[in-house]
Design an enzyme around this catalytic site. Sequence first.
Site, PDB file in Angstrom:
ATOM      1  N   ARG A 122       0.807  -1.206   0.000  1.00 56.10           N
ATOM      2  CA  ARG A 122       0.000   0.000   0.000  1.00 56.10           C
ATOM      3  C   ARG A 122       0.850   1.270   0.000  1.00 56.10           C
ATOM      4  NH1 ARG A 122      -0.225  -4.756   1.207  1.00 56.10           N
ATOM      5  NH2 ARG A 122       0.282  -4.337   3.373  1.00 56.10           N
ATOM      6  N   CYS A 146      -5.958  -2.375   8.066  1.00 59.98           N
ATOM      7  CA  CYS A 146      -4.756  -1.773   7.469  1.00 59.98           C
ATOM      8  C   CYS A 146      -5.018  -0.284   7.341  1.00 59.98           C
ATOM      9  CB  CYS A 146      -4.452  -2.381   6.104  1.00 59.98           C
ATOM     10  SG  CYS A 146      -3.139  -1.501   5.197  1.00 59.98           S
ATOM     11  N   THR A 169      -3.040   2.205   6.140  1.00 56.27           N
ATOM     12  CA  THR A 169      -2.584   2.842   4.899  1.00 56.27           C
ATOM     13  C   THR A 169      -3.585   2.660   3.763  1.00 56.27           C
ATOM     14  OG1 THR A 169      -0.300   2.401   5.584  1.00 56.27           O
ATOM     15  CG2 THR A 169      -0.650   3.056   3.296  1.00 56.27           C
ATOM     16  N   THR A 202       2.925   4.339   8.735  1.00 47.42           N
ATOM     17  CA  THR A 202       3.817   4.161   7.594  1.00 47.42           C
ATOM     18  C   THR A 202       4.072   5.483   6.888  1.00 47.42           C
ATOM     19  OG1 THR A 202       2.018   3.750   6.035  1.00 47.42           O
ATOM     20  CG2 THR A 202       2.918   1.831   7.201  1.00 47.42           C
ATOM     21  N   LYS A 219       7.235  -7.196   9.984  1.00 47.77           N
ATOM     22  CA  LYS A 219       6.700  -7.941   8.851  1.00 47.77           C
ATOM     23  C   LYS A 219       7.645  -9.070   8.431  1.00 47.77           C
ATOM     24  CE  LYS A 219       3.887  -4.335   6.569  1.00 47.77           C
ATOM     25  NZ  LYS A 219       2.641  -5.111   6.384  1.00 47.77           N
ATOM     26  N   CYS A 271      -0.622   1.943  12.399  1.00 50.70           N
ATOM     27  CA  CYS A 271      -0.238   0.856  11.508  1.00 50.70           C
ATOM     28  C   CYS A 271      -0.519  -0.425  12.265  1.00 50.70           C
ATOM     29  CB  CYS A 271       1.238   0.943  11.117  1.00 50.70           C
ATOM     30  SG  CYS A 271       1.787  -0.476  10.126  1.00 50.70           S
TER      31      CYS A 271
END
Length: 243
Positions: A50, A85, A87, A129, A168, A198
Site C-alpha cells: 500500500r 490496514c 494505509t 507508515t 513484517k 499501523c
Amino acid sequence: MNRKKLGVLGGMGPAATSLFFEKVIENTEASKDQEHIDMVILNHATIPDRTRAILENHKEPFLEAVQKDFKIFELAEVDHISIPCNTSHYFYDEMQAMTSIPIINMIEETVKFIREKFGQTAKVGILATDGTVNTGIYQDECHKYNMKALVPNVQNQEKIMQTIYDFKANKPVDVRGFEQIIEKMIHQEKCDCVILGCTELSCIEIAAHLRPYAVDAMQVLVNESIILSGKEIKKEEVVPNFE
C-alpha cells in the site's frame, strides 16, 4: 440489534489480521460458540504494498486486487467490511465506490474516539507508515475536529518504518527505540496521545506506562466491528492489551 455477518479484508499483513481476529473474539460478549460473530476473512497476503502504491502513484494493481475481494464478500452476503490496514484507507472512497457493502472507516472512527476521550483541543501524534503519514489522512481527519496533529521528524519516521518492516519480516524489533519515540511525543512535544496508526505497531508490546497514551486504531476498528455486527463489547480497550 439483529446479528450481522462481518467481512474482513486481511493479509496487510497476515499477523495483524490474525491479531484482529483474536481481538474480535476476545472482546465480544459471548458465553458459547453460537454467540460469536460470523466472519468471512480473506487473508489476501499478495495484495500489492500500500505504501509503495501511494508513494509511486501506482494504485491500479491494488484497487484491482481488492475489487475482486469485494465481489467475494458480496457473494458471501456480509453486512459490513473491516480492513485492518491503516494505509489502505487512503483509497477509502474509491474502495467504497466498488461495493454497496459499508466499509468501516478505521481512520474516521479512531479520530472520533480521540475527540471523545481527549477533547476537541487534543494534540495527537501520528505513528504510521510513510504512506499514511505522507498522504495526511490522519492529519486531515484530526483537523476536521480542530485537533492538532504531529508527525515524527525524518529520523524518527525512518525508525518507525524500520520497526514496521522488521516486524513484517519476522526480524528482531527495537521495541525500546519505538517506545522512546512515543515518550518524546508525549513528554517533549506535549501530545495528549499518539495513534498506533499501523496494524503492525498494534502487534508490538509496549511498556505499561505508555499504554494510556497510545490509541490503538486496530482496537477501535475491533470495537466498531463488534457493535455493527449486533454484539456487545466485553471490554472496551483502545490501547494494546497484552496482559
